[in-house]
Every structure is written in C-alpha cells, then in structure tokens.
Write a protein that holds these residues in place. Structure first.
Motif, mmCIF file in Angstrom:
data_model
loop_
_atom_site.group_PDB
_atom_site.id
_atom_site.type_symbol
_atom_site.label_atom_id
_atom_site.label_comp_id
_atom_site.label_asym_id
_atom_site.label_seq_id
_atom_site.Cartn_x
_atom_site.Cartn_y
_atom_site.Cartn_z
ATOM 1 N N SER A 1 0.828 -1.201 0.000
ATOM 2 C CA SER A 1 0.000 0.000 0.000
ATOM 3 C C SER A 1 0.867 1.258 0.000
ATOM 4 C CB SER A 1 -0.908 -0.014 1.227
ATOM 5 O OG SER A 1 -1.539 1.220 1.392
ATOM 6 N N TYR A 2 1.949 1.247 0.775
ATOM 7 C CA TYR A 2 2.869 2.394 0.831
ATOM 8 C C TYR A 2 3.513 2.638 -0.530
ATOM 9 C CZ TYR A 2 6.905 5.181 2.226
ATOM 10 O OH TYR A 2 7.855 6.160 2.323
ATOM 11 N N ASN A 3 3.948 1.584 -1.185
ATOM 12 C CA ASN A 3 4.627 1.717 -2.479
ATOM 13 C C ASN A 3 3.668 2.060 -3.614
ATOM 14 O OD1 ASN A 3 7.129 1.218 -1.380
ATOM 15 N ND2 ASN A 3 7.067 -0.978 -1.803
ATOM 16 N N SER A 4 2.372 1.866 -3.422
ATOM 17 C CA SER A 4 1.422 2.176 -4.484
ATOM 18 C C SER A 4 1.245 3.688 -4.663
ATOM 19 C CB SER A 4 0.072 1.524 -4.203
ATOM 20 O OG SER A 4 -0.536 2.138 -3.081
ATOM 21 N N ARG A 5 1.567 4.476 -3.633
ATOM 22 C CA ARG A 5 1.479 5.937 -3.723
ATOM 23 C C ARG A 5 2.808 6.540 -3.286
ATOM 24 N NH1 ARG A 5 -3.267 8.584 -0.881
ATOM 25 N NH2 ARG A 5 -2.498 10.285 -2.157
ATOM 26 N N PRO A 6 3.814 6.545 -4.167
ATOM 27 C CA PRO A 6 5.131 7.052 -3.763
ATOM 28 C C PRO A 6 5.076 8.537 -3.410
ATOM 29 C CG PRO A 6 5.072 6.621 -6.121
ATOM 30 C CD PRO A 6 3.773 6.137 -5.558
ATOM 31 N N GLY A 7 5.709 8.888 -2.312
ATOM 32 C CA GLY A 7 5.767 10.275 -1.881
ATOM 33 C C GLY A 7 4.563 10.748 -1.095
ATOM 34 N N ALA A 8 3.535 9.920 -0.964
ATOM 35 C CA ALA A 8 2.327 10.363 -0.268
ATOM 36 C C ALA A 8 2.420 10.171 1.241
ATOM 37 C CB ALA A 8 1.115 9.618 -0.802
ATOM 38 N N TYR A 9 3.186 9.182 1.693
ATOM 39 C CA TYR A 9 3.241 8.856 3.114
ATOM 40 C C TYR A 9 4.678 8.817 3.597
ATOM 41 C CZ TYR A 9 -1.571 7.212 2.567
ATOM 42 O OH TYR A 9 -2.901 7.137 2.313
ATOM 43 N N SER A 10 4.826 8.887 4.912
ATOM 44 C CA SER A 10 6.104 8.616 5.554
ATOM 45 C C SER A 10 5.916 7.357 6.392
ATOM 46 C CB SER A 10 6.530 9.796 6.428
ATOM 47 O OG SER A 10 5.625 9.952 7.499
ATOM 48 N N GLY A 11 6.992 6.883 7.020
ATOM 49 C CA GLY A 11 6.889 5.716 7.885
ATOM 50 C C GLY A 11 7.379 4.432 7.258
ATOM 51 N N LYS A 12 8.184 4.528 6.193
ATOM 52 C CA LYS A 12 8.666 3.319 5.535
ATOM 53 C C LYS A 12 9.547 2.502 6.466
ATOM 54 C CE LYS A 12 10.770 1.575 1.360
ATOM 55 N NZ LYS A 12 11.221 1.886 0.015
ATOM 56 N N ALA A 13 10.358 3.170 7.305
ATOM 57 C CA ALA A 13 11.237 2.448 8.223
ATOM 58 C C ALA A 13 10.426 1.609 9.202
ATOM 59 C CB ALA A 13 12.131 3.428 8.972
ATOM 60 N N ARG A 14 9.323 2.139 9.693
ATOM 61 C CA ARG A 14 8.478 1.377 10.619
ATOM 62 C C ARG A 14 7.902 0.143 9.943
ATOM 63 N NH1 ARG A 14 5.252 6.008 14.036
ATOM 64 N NH2 ARG A 14 7.065 7.342 14.314
ATOM 65 N N ILE A 15 7.495 0.318 8.705
ATOM 66 C CA ILE A 15 6.914 -0.811 7.975
ATOM 67 C C ILE A 15 7.966 -1.894 7.753
ATOM 68 C CG2 ILE A 15 5.864 -1.491 5.784
ATOM 69 C CD1 ILE A 15 4.722 1.411 5.653
ATOM 70 N N LEU A 16 9.168 -1.475 7.346
ATOM 71 C CA LEU A 16 10.223 -2.454 7.073
ATOM 72 C C LEU A 16 10.696 -3.150 8.345
ATOM 73 C CD1 LEU A 16 12.308 -0.599 4.344
ATOM 74 C CD2 LEU A 16 10.695 -2.476 4.056
ATOM 75 N N VAL A 17 10.785 -2.428 9.453
ATOM 76 C CA VAL A 17 11.177 -3.068 10.710
ATOM 77 C C VAL A 17 10.127 -4.094 11.120
ATOM 78 C CG1 VAL A 17 11.506 -2.662 13.179
ATOM 79 C CG2 VAL A 17 12.630 -1.197 11.530
ATOM 80 N N GLY A 18 8.866 -3.759 10.985
ATOM 81 C CA GLY A 18 7.810 -4.717 11.307
ATOM 82 C C GLY A 18 7.863 -5.941 10.414
#
Length: 176
Positions: free
Chosen positions: A131-148
């Motif tokens: 979901s995060y990658n489907s809208r590049p630049g729209a959200y932050s928090g990639k590090a949290r997603i990857l750590v999870g």
C-alpha cells in the motif's frame, strides 16, 4: 609575657617608578580594493504569447541568477501542487501511513513474545508495504513498515527452527 605572634613588619613593597605611557601604534592604512567592473544588465527577450503570463527577467546587480531560478521553480511547483497536480512537495506535510505503527507493533510483539503469530505479522507488514509503495511520496513511515516486516520474517524463521527442533527431538534424533 611576650606576644607569641610578633606584629608584621611594615609594608615595604617597592613602588614602580612613574613612566610615560607607550606611544600609540602607527596607523596602518586600510588596503584598497579595486572597484568591481560594472557588468551590463542584459534583458532577456520574451515571446509575444508569454508577455501577459511571464514577466521579462532582468539581472540586477548583486542578484544570484541560480537562486532566482531555483526560487521560481519552487514557486511554480507549489502552484502546481496547490492546484491539485503533482506529488507532494517539501512544503506539504507527508502523513504517516495509517497502518505503519500497526505493522511495527505486530512485528516487534511477535518477534519478542509470540512467535506463533510471526507469519501473520509478516503478511500484514507486507500488505502495508504494498500500500505504501502504491502511492510514492504520499506517506512517511517506511522504516516502521520495514522493521515490522523484518521482525515478522525473523520471527517466522525462529518459529520454523523451533518446530523443526521439536520434531527432531520427538523422533529421537536429538536427546532432550
């Protein structure tokens, strides 16, 4: 009886002789710098169709043309993003993905406490990453997603190793 502590001797500190004040340092003339040559200020031609929307640009003495161009580009990008087109710019806030904290929580809790749910955490974090990658630049928090997600992967590996060890012990391959 005599006084055990005799009085101090009179203060006989030699006083310095009066001297003249030192002469002031000689004045050093300030270095002279040659005046900068005057540069003619060219005017850029404009096309007849652009006269109403784009003003002509003239270089002003002391102005930085690179900074002016960057400022104009930033203003144009801001106008485009305010109008609804283009990705968010640095002036617009990027919000945390709504499920980024959930992915992190699932991953950390399953890695630390309950490895049986690690594949579920891995799947949830992978869905949030998609979901995060489907809208590049729209959200932050990639590090949290990857750590999870990585906690879910490591928890799954730990779960598989634990199950394999339990099976090998139950078959008698290893003595418990």
């Amino acid at each position: 009886m005599s006084d055990p502590f005799p009085p101090p001797p009179p203060n006989k500190i030699p006083q310095p002789a009066p001297t003249e004040a030192p002469p002031p340092p000689p004045e050093i003339p300030a270095p002279s710098t040659p005046a900068a040559p005057s540069i003619p200020t060219p005017t850029l031609p404009t096309l007849p169709t652009q006269e109403a929307s784009v003003p002509s640009v003239t270089a002003q003495p002391g102005a930085n043309p690179v900074a002016e161009a960057q400022r104009a580009a930033a203003q144009a990008q801001q106008r485009q993003s305010v109008a609804g087109g283009g990705p968010p710019t640095a002036t617009q806030p990027r919000f945390l993905h709504p499920k980024a904290n959930s992915a992190l929580l699932w991953g950390v809790l399953t890695f630390c406490f309950c490895a049986i749910l690690a594949p579920v955490a891995w799947k949830k974090a992978n869905d949030v990453r998609t979901s995060y990658n489907s809208r590049p630049g729209a959200y932050s928090g990639k590090a949290r997603i990857l750590v999870g997600m990585w906690c879910g992967i490591l928890g799954t590996a730990y779960l598989v190793a634990f199950i394999a060890g339990a099976v090998l012990v139950s078959l008698g391959v290893f003595d418990a």
